[in-house]
Design an enzyme around this catalytic site. Structure first.
Site, PDB file in Angstrom:
ATOM      1  N   CYS A   2       0.857  -1.176   0.000  1.00 19.15           N
ATOM      2  CA  CYS A   2       0.000   0.000   0.000  1.00 19.15           C
ATOM      3  C   CYS A   2       0.897   1.232   0.000  1.00 19.15           C
ATOM      4  O   CYS A   2       2.111   1.140   0.093  1.00 19.15           O
ATOM      5  CB  CYS A   2      -0.886   0.000   1.234  1.00 19.15           C
ATOM      6  SG  CYS A   2      -1.787  -1.538   1.437  1.00 19.15           S
ATOM      7  N   ARG A  27       2.007   1.618  -8.026  1.00 22.05           N
ATOM      8  CA  ARG A  27       2.128   0.419  -7.184  1.00 22.05           C
ATOM      9  C   ARG A  27       0.900  -0.468  -7.297  1.00 22.05           C
ATOM     10  O   ARG A  27       0.918  -1.611  -6.853  1.00 22.05           O
ATOM     11  CB  ARG A  27       2.291   0.826  -5.717  1.00 22.05           C
ATOM     12  CG  ARG A  27       3.492   1.688  -5.455  1.00 22.05           C
ATOM     13  CD  ARG A  27       3.458   2.218  -4.047  1.00 22.05           C
ATOM     14  NE  ARG A  27       3.653   1.135  -3.093  1.00 22.05           N
ATOM     15  CZ  ARG A  27       4.804   0.825  -2.535  1.00 22.05           C
ATOM     16  NH1 ARG A  27       5.875   1.523  -2.842  1.00 22.05           N
ATOM     17  NH2 ARG A  27       4.901  -0.143  -1.678  1.00 22.05           N
ATOM     18  N   TRP A  75      -4.041  -1.777  -1.113  1.00 19.24           N
ATOM     19  CA  TRP A  75      -4.086  -3.019  -1.908  1.00 19.24           C
ATOM     20  C   TRP A  75      -4.536  -4.073  -0.904  1.00 19.24           C
ATOM     21  O   TRP A  75      -3.801  -4.423   0.014  1.00 19.24           O
ATOM     22  CB  TRP A  75      -2.697  -3.300  -2.475  1.00 19.24           C
ATOM     23  CG  TRP A  75      -2.521  -4.681  -3.020  1.00 19.24           C
ATOM     24  CD1 TRP A  75      -2.071  -5.779  -2.344  1.00 19.24           C
ATOM     25  CD2 TRP A  75      -2.770  -5.115  -4.358  1.00 19.24           C
ATOM     26  NE1 TRP A  75      -2.036  -6.865  -3.180  1.00 19.24           N
ATOM     27  CE2 TRP A  75      -2.448  -6.493  -4.418  1.00 19.24           C
ATOM     28  CE3 TRP A  75      -3.233  -4.480  -5.518  1.00 19.24           C
ATOM     29  CZ2 TRP A  75      -2.579  -7.229  -5.588  1.00 19.24           C
ATOM     30  CZ3 TRP A  75      -3.357  -5.237  -6.676  1.00 19.24           C
ATOM     31  CH2 TRP A  75      -3.026  -6.589  -6.704  1.00 19.24           C
ATOM     32  N   ASN A 101       0.726   0.560   6.450  1.00 17.56           N
ATOM     33  CA  ASN A 101       1.202  -0.454   5.505  1.00 17.56           C
ATOM     34  C   ASN A 101       1.751  -1.603   6.320  1.00 17.56           C
ATOM     35  O   ASN A 101       2.433  -1.352   7.317  1.00 17.56           O
ATOM     36  CB  ASN A 101       2.366   0.082   4.663  1.00 17.56           C
ATOM     37  CG  ASN A 101       1.913   1.010   3.588  1.00 17.56           C
ATOM     38  OD1 ASN A 101       0.733   1.277   3.464  1.00 17.56           O
ATOM     39  ND2 ASN A 101       2.863   1.527   2.827  1.00 17.56           N
ATOM     40  N   GLY A 102       1.538  -2.816   5.881  1.00 20.01           N
ATOM     41  CA  GLY A 102       2.095  -3.954   6.604  1.00 20.01           C
ATOM     42  C   GLY A 102       1.001  -4.901   7.040  1.00 20.01           C
ATOM     43  O   GLY A 102      -0.135  -4.818   6.571  1.00 20.01           O
ATOM     44  N   GLU A 494       9.330 -22.989 -16.533  1.00 18.59           N
ATOM     45  CA  GLU A 494       9.188 -21.591 -16.142  1.00 18.59           C
ATOM     46  C   GLU A 494      10.376 -20.760 -16.670  1.00 18.59           C
ATOM     47  O   GLU A 494      10.188 -19.654 -17.192  1.00 18.59           O
ATOM     48  CB  GLU A 494       9.084 -21.499 -14.606  1.00 18.59           C
ATOM     49  CG  GLU A 494       9.196 -20.115 -14.004  1.00 18.59           C
ATOM     50  CD  GLU A 494       8.092 -19.155 -14.422  1.00 18.59           C
ATOM     51  OE1 GLU A 494       7.125 -19.574 -15.084  1.00 18.59           O
ATOM     52  OE2 GLU A 494       8.226 -17.958 -14.111  1.00 18.59           O
ATOM     53  N   LYS A 498       9.805 -17.650 -19.290  1.00 18.10           N
ATOM     54  CA  LYS A 498      10.218 -16.291 -18.977  1.00 18.10           C
ATOM     55  C   LYS A 498      11.146 -15.755 -20.050  1.00 18.10           C
ATOM     56  O   LYS A 498      11.033 -14.624 -20.473  1.00 18.10           O
ATOM     57  CB  LYS A 498      10.888 -16.281 -17.600  1.00 18.10           C
ATOM     58  CG  LYS A 498      10.721 -15.051 -16.803  1.00 18.10           C
ATOM     59  CD  LYS A 498       9.431 -14.854 -16.054  1.00 18.10           C
ATOM     60  CE  LYS A 498       8.214 -15.580 -16.501  1.00 18.10           C
ATOM     61  NZ  LYS A 498       7.167 -15.656 -15.489  1.00 18.10           N
ATOM     62  N   GLU A 501       9.182 -15.075 -23.393  1.00 19.01           N
ATOM     63  CA  GLU A 501       8.189 -14.004 -23.421  1.00 19.01           C
ATOM     64  C   GLU A 501       8.794 -12.608 -23.359  1.00 19.01           C
ATOM     65  O   GLU A 501       8.210 -11.673 -23.896  1.00 19.01           O
ATOM     66  CB  GLU A 501       7.108 -14.191 -22.349  1.00 19.01           C
ATOM     67  CG  GLU A 501       7.514 -13.933 -20.921  1.00 19.01           C
ATOM     68  CD  GLU A 501       6.326 -14.060 -19.964  1.00 19.01           C
ATOM     69  OE1 GLU A 501       6.496 -14.677 -18.913  1.00 19.01           O
ATOM     70  OE2 GLU A 501       5.248 -13.540 -20.258  1.00 19.01           O
ATOM     71  N   HIS A 517      14.517 -38.928 -25.889  1.00 17.36           N
ATOM     72  CA  HIS A 517      13.343 -39.345 -26.668  1.00 17.36           C
ATOM     73  C   HIS A 517      13.043 -38.382 -27.806  1.00 17.36           C
ATOM     74  O   HIS A 517      11.942 -38.377 -28.349  1.00 17.36           O
ATOM     75  CB  HIS A 517      12.128 -39.496 -25.750  1.00 17.36           C
ATOM     76  CG  HIS A 517      12.341 -40.520 -24.688  1.00 17.36           C
ATOM     77  ND1 HIS A 517      12.432 -41.859 -24.962  1.00 17.36           N
ATOM     78  CD2 HIS A 517      12.545 -40.393 -23.347  1.00 17.36           C
ATOM     79  CE1 HIS A 517      12.661 -42.529 -23.838  1.00 17.36           C
ATOM     80  NE2 HIS A 517      12.738 -41.651 -22.844  1.00 17.36           N
ATOM     81  N   LYS A 616      -1.185  -8.374 -19.207  1.00 19.83           N
ATOM     82  CA  LYS A 616      -0.966  -8.844 -17.836  1.00 19.83           C
ATOM     83  C   LYS A 616      -2.045  -9.821 -17.402  1.00 19.83           C
ATOM     84  O   LYS A 616      -1.769 -10.791 -16.732  1.00 19.83           O
ATOM     85  CB  LYS A 616      -0.919  -7.626 -16.895  1.00 19.83           C
ATOM     86  CG  LYS A 616      -0.693  -7.970 -15.436  1.00 19.83           C
ATOM     87  CD  LYS A 616       0.713  -8.504 -15.204  1.00 19.83           C
ATOM     88  CE  LYS A 616       0.963  -9.003 -13.801  1.00 19.83           C
ATOM     89  NZ  LYS A 616       2.070  -9.972 -13.759  1.00 19.83           N
TER      90      LYS A 616
END
Ligand code: F6R
Length: 621
Positions: A2, A27, A75, A101-102, A494, A498, A501, A517, A616
């Protein structure tokens, strides 16, 4: 996650707070709010769900007088996205206002106690207990009440507090959540992020953990002397925390993402975990004898790691599918099956379609989601938030770490309901608790970036790190293999995803054992392989795969466990990761892969944060 801004001085506070909040928009947030005290010390409180831009006209028509105020972008983590849950929060009499925040870990017990003492709560948040604690201890001096209140809370916080009963003052404090003071002629600011105040002042003081600052219109004090620092960032750099790209910022936040996911959820002495979001379905989960995990892209890779964890340690037959395939498969399920949906955004159409299909069949549905209040979190029967914070770069990085940590906790949760013994539970929990620090060590191979204490110096150039040097060495290759086995087989997928993309290079991930194989036919000196081979139960097998590649003239970069000197004789380059439990190695092995992809894309001058053709959140099937 936040954002906080506070102002006290000679100018109207409201417009300064508003422009500060706008600078924090990058953010990500779901709601926001202000509180300004006017000349009569009466509060003007404004809270809203949505984006500031959607209320531009309304905000510009507000008549807000006052030269002291606090503001916040939220957030959601604890409590839904509602006006009541937006900050500032206030006490019973609406005398004291607070932004935070937290995470307050022990908020449930404090809340219960305060309710018994007669306090009235108006939100579902963890934050609200802090302002009621301040009310409890307030006897005319705000900083004294804040000091006493903070002694009772466990967790992390950056807070700014004002009170009509002790006006002309902002009290700010922090513990493991950034907070800076902005110092100017006749005015003072407080912010969670330099971006919020950089257009106002560059003279700042970094508040340290456990310090309390008091800002007045004409002076300020902290409990001890602090040196002035000058911010060297441009406003644009400040938005990304000083990093050149959101993706790099988010990779650097990977240790924190793990930390946030596990915070307050591990019970080391019981070798168990507490997952508040599963309380309502815990009895149903006891009956479950089969799991289906559904996800897309990077989240699918996390789910695949989860499959290995859940089968090996929780002893539950588990299968994983991608959202876009699952629903067309006519899956056979029964009432003892639970379906788990893994998604950063909670808005991925393919995953949601699979979720709805399962709901129609009356199957228990569980969400592992980052975005509070997202469609997935609303439509599943129960769930666990990953708490990774907003992820802005299109390529998912830190959210993946949050997903892995959550799946490890889920494994312990379900395992302990079934066959997992206390000793094993304790072992996993204690190793999991160490992962954030081990992840920080991995990032030290990017020394300049890992320097989190120096948030005020620009980090706009790549460092001379080992991984950056590797990227430089391999930047002219057009094809890459990524191989791994068992827990690190999904990590090979993964790493390849990455790289392709964001750098637009051809990369493929494959299980080490599959090479012979077919894929081996492609190996030559122009097709390097990144082999993920920590010292685990499949290490010897991975070494055989590496030998197969070397025998055909292929180049190999190994991701190996620290202390393994032998491997240097076999491969061309090595990146070391610390030792941990086999099931947790993906949380360490994936970090260099994310970083390698990032470095290559930067060297190839690609649009790292917004790769072509991708969005996104994929909200269409
Ligand atoms: C890759 C990436 C995507 C997402 C996928 C699922 O870097 O970001 O593959 O992982 O689109 O998105 P969520 O997790 O929001 O469901």
């Amino acid at each position: 996650m936040c954002g906080i801004v506070g102002y006290i001085g000679k100018k109207p506070a409201f417009s300064i707070l508003l422009s500060g909040l706008k600078r924090l928009e990058y953010r990500g947030y779901d709601s926001y709010g202000f509180c300004v005290l006017n000349q009569q010390n009466e509060p003007f409180l404004y809270k809203k769900v949505g984006k500031i831009s959607e209320a531009e006209v309304e905000l510009s028509n507000l008549k807000v007088n006052g030269r002291v105020g606090i503001a916040h972008t939220r957030w959601a983590t604890t409590g839904a996205v509602t006006e009541a849950n937006a900050h500032p929060h206030f006490d019973c009499k609406k005398d004291i206002f607070l932004v935070h925040n937290g995470i307050i870990e022990n908020y449930r017990e404090i809340k219960e106690k305060l309710i018994k003492e007669g306090h009235k709560f108006t939100s579902e948040t963890d934050t609200e207990v802090v302002v009621h604690l301040i009310e409890k201890y307030f006897q005319g001096n705000l900083e004294e009440a804040v000091r006493k209140a903070l002694k009772e809370v466990r967790g992390t916080y950056g807070i700014a507090v004002i009170s009509k009963k002790d006006p002309e003052k902002i009290v700010a404090a922090r513990l493991s959540s950034p907070l800076i003071l902005g110092i100017n002629q006749d005015e003072f600011l407080v912010a969670s992020d330099p971006a919020a105040i950089i257009t106002h002042t560059r003279q700042v003081i970094n508040l340290d953990d456990n310090e309390i600052a008091v800002l007045r219109p004409d002076n300020f004090f902290i409990l001890k002397e602090k040196p002035l620092t000058t911010i060297e960032w441009t406003p644009e750099e400040a938005e990304k925390g000083g990093y050149p790209h959101f993706m790099l910022k988010e990779i650097m936040e990977e240790p924190e993402a793990i930390e946030n996911a596990i915070r307050g959820r591990l019970i080391p002495e019981e070798g168990s975990v507490k997952l508040g979001g599963l309380i309502n379905v815990s009895e149903k989960l006891r009956e479950i004898n089969r799991l289906i995990l559904v996800a897309c892209g990077t989240a699918f890779h996390a789910a695949r790691v989860g499959e290995y964890m859940l089968e090996e340690y929780a002893g539950i037959p588990t299968e994983v599918d991608i959202g876009s395939e699952f629903r067309y498969r006519k899956p056979i399920v029964d009432k003892k099956t639970a379906a788990i949906f893994v998604s950063q955004s909670g808005e991925t159409a393919d995953t949601l379609a699979a979720l709805r299909e399962m709901k129609e069949k009356g199957i228990l549905t569980i969400g592992i989601t980052n975005v509070v209040g997202s469609t997935q979190s609303r439509e599943t029967d129960a769930g666990v938030y990953t708490r990774s914070g907003p992820e802005i770069a299109v390529a998912s990085t830190k959210a993946f770490l949050g997903q892995l940590a959550t799946l490890a906790m889920l494994t312990v949760y379900l395992g302990r309901q079934k066959e997992m013994g206390l000793v094993m539970g304790k072992r996993i929990i204690s190793e999991l608790a160490k992962i954030p620090d081990l992840a920080r060590n991995v990032l030290k191979s990017a020394p300049e970036f890992a320097e989190t204490s120096s948030h005020l110096t620009p980090r706009s150039t790549l460092s001379n790190s080992a991984i950056e040097k590797l990227a430089e060495k391999y930047k002219d290759f057009k094809n890459f293999w990524f191989i791994g086995r068992k827990y690190n087989q999904p990590i090979a997928l993964e790493g390849a995803l990455k790289l392709k993309e964001i750098s637009y290079l051809h990369a493929e991930g494959v299980a080490g054992g599959e090479l012979k194989h077919g894929p081996l036919a492609l190996i030559d000196e122009n097709f390097p392989t990144i082999a993920i081979c920590p010292s685990d139960s499949v290490y010897e097998k991975m070494i055989s795969n590496i030998q197969e590649i070397k025998a055909r003239g292929g180049l190999v970069i190994a991701i190996a466990t620290e202390g393994n000197e032998e491997i240097k004789k076999l491969v061309d380059d090595v990146i070391y990761i610390p030792k941990t439990l086999e099931m947790l190695t993906p949380m360490l092995s994936v970090i260099p892969l994310h970083f390698f992809a990032y470095c290559l894309a930067v060297l190839l001058e690609k649009d790292v944060d917004k790769p072509r053709n991708l969005a996104k959140s994929c909200t269409t099937e």
